[in-house]
Design a protein around this motif. Structure first.
Motif, PDB file in Angstrom:
ATOM      1  N   ALA A  31     -38.919  -1.981  23.755  1.00  0.00           N
ATOM      2  CA  ALA A  31     -38.226  -0.914  24.496  1.00  0.00           C
ATOM      3  C   ALA A  31     -39.272   0.664  24.052  1.00  0.00           C
ATOM      4  N   GLY A  32     -39.500   0.789  23.057  1.00  0.00           N
ATOM      5  CA  GLY A  32     -40.189   1.884  22.757  1.00  0.00           C
ATOM      6  C   GLY A  32     -41.587   1.841  23.158  1.00  0.00           C
ATOM      7  N   THR A  33     -42.315   0.550  23.218  1.00  0.00           N
ATOM      8  CA  THR A  33     -43.632   0.506  23.522  1.00  0.00           C
ATOM      9  C   THR A  33     -43.599   0.616  25.163  1.00  0.00           C
ATOM     10  N   PHE A  34     -42.599  -0.057  25.809  1.00  0.00           N
ATOM     11  CA  PHE A  34     -42.408   0.036  27.258  1.00  0.00           C
ATOM     12  C   PHE A  34     -42.362   1.441  27.916  1.00  0.00           C
ATOM     13  N   LEU A  35     -41.390   2.082  27.108  1.00  0.00           N
ATOM     14  CA  LEU A  35     -41.217   3.599  27.528  1.00  0.00           C
ATOM     15  C   LEU A  35     -42.246   4.363  27.208  1.00  0.00           C
ATOM     16  N   GLU A  36     -43.139   4.189  26.149  1.00  0.00           N
ATOM     17  CA  GLU A  36     -44.198   5.106  25.750  1.00  0.00           C
ATOM     18  C   GLU A  36     -45.279   4.733  26.851  1.00  0.00           C
TER      19      GLU A  36
END
Length: 224
Positions: free
Chosen positions: A201-206
């Motif tokens: 999730a963090g990688t996608f959002l970033e």
């Protein structure tokens, strides 16, 4: 919770509440009505010191009798005015209604500028509601606050750059959430189910936010 138009009995209770020095919010709670409904009712009918329930009720009845559908009265489409439709879209996207109304009124003004008094008068809401709405819009980059030194009052402004700033602020907030998720994944361990979920999730959002920031910077010249 009651809905629809105020009854004559409710107007009498509003008058009694005003006489007792109650706030609009307290009167609204006792009637199970929104504070904005009470504020609008009182401001339309003389203000706190001149509000008379019988006259207010008769005035409302007269307005209802005179009224015709918006489309036939002013040649407007059945969906309401352009402003109404933009407000509805903003509310559907998650913006609170009062904030949306203030934002759209600023957008539709000739020079993109309004004072608090102008917003209160035009939207028929309380000064407190305008203050909360403007603080929200400024905080999210949709408008800015300027000081009029001659009249010693604030002026609220929306211009083309506001769209860029609102995207930039939203991107920073989303990026902070993305990095928090990535850090939590590291603490929990990227090999754990929760860690993997947070890392993805963090990688996608970033990545999405970085693309959005680059796009906003690339097309910013369209606003100038």
């Amino acid at each position: 919770m009651p809905g629809g138009r105020l009854t004559q009995q409710e107007r009498q209770r509003i008058a009694a509440g005003l006489a007792d020095g109650l706030s609009y919010a307290e009167i609204g709670r006792r009637l199970e009505r929104p504070t904005s409904t009470i504020s609008r009712e009182v401001s339309r009918n003389g203000g706190p010191g001149r509000y008379r329930p019988q006259q207010a009720h008769l005035a409302t009845v007269r307005r209802a009798r005179r009224g015709t559908p918006v489309a036939s009265r002013e040649g407007r489409p059945p969906g309401g005015t352009t402003e109404d439709r933009i407000v509805a879209l903003a509310v559907a996207s998650g913006m609170p209604r009062t904030m949306a109304r203030v934002h759209v009124d600023l957008l539709m003004s000739e020079d993109g500028r309004r004072t608090a008094a102008e917003l209160v008068r035009r939207l028929e809401v309380s000064p407190a509601s305008v203050s909360v709405a403007v603080n929200y819009l400024v905080r999210h980059g949709y408008a800015r606050r300027e000081r009029d030194p001659r009249r010693r009052r604030d002026v609220y402004v929306v211009d083309d750059e506001a769209w860029y700033h609102s995207i930039a602020i939203s991107a920073r907030q989303t990026l902070a959430s993305a990095r928090a998720a990535t850090e939590a994944a590291g603490t929990l361990g990227p090999g754990s189910p929760v860690g993997r979920r947070l890392l993805r999730a963090g990688t996608f959002l970033e990545r999405v936010v970085e693309d959005m920031k680059e796009s906003a910077d690339r097309w910013r010249t369209l606003l100038t």
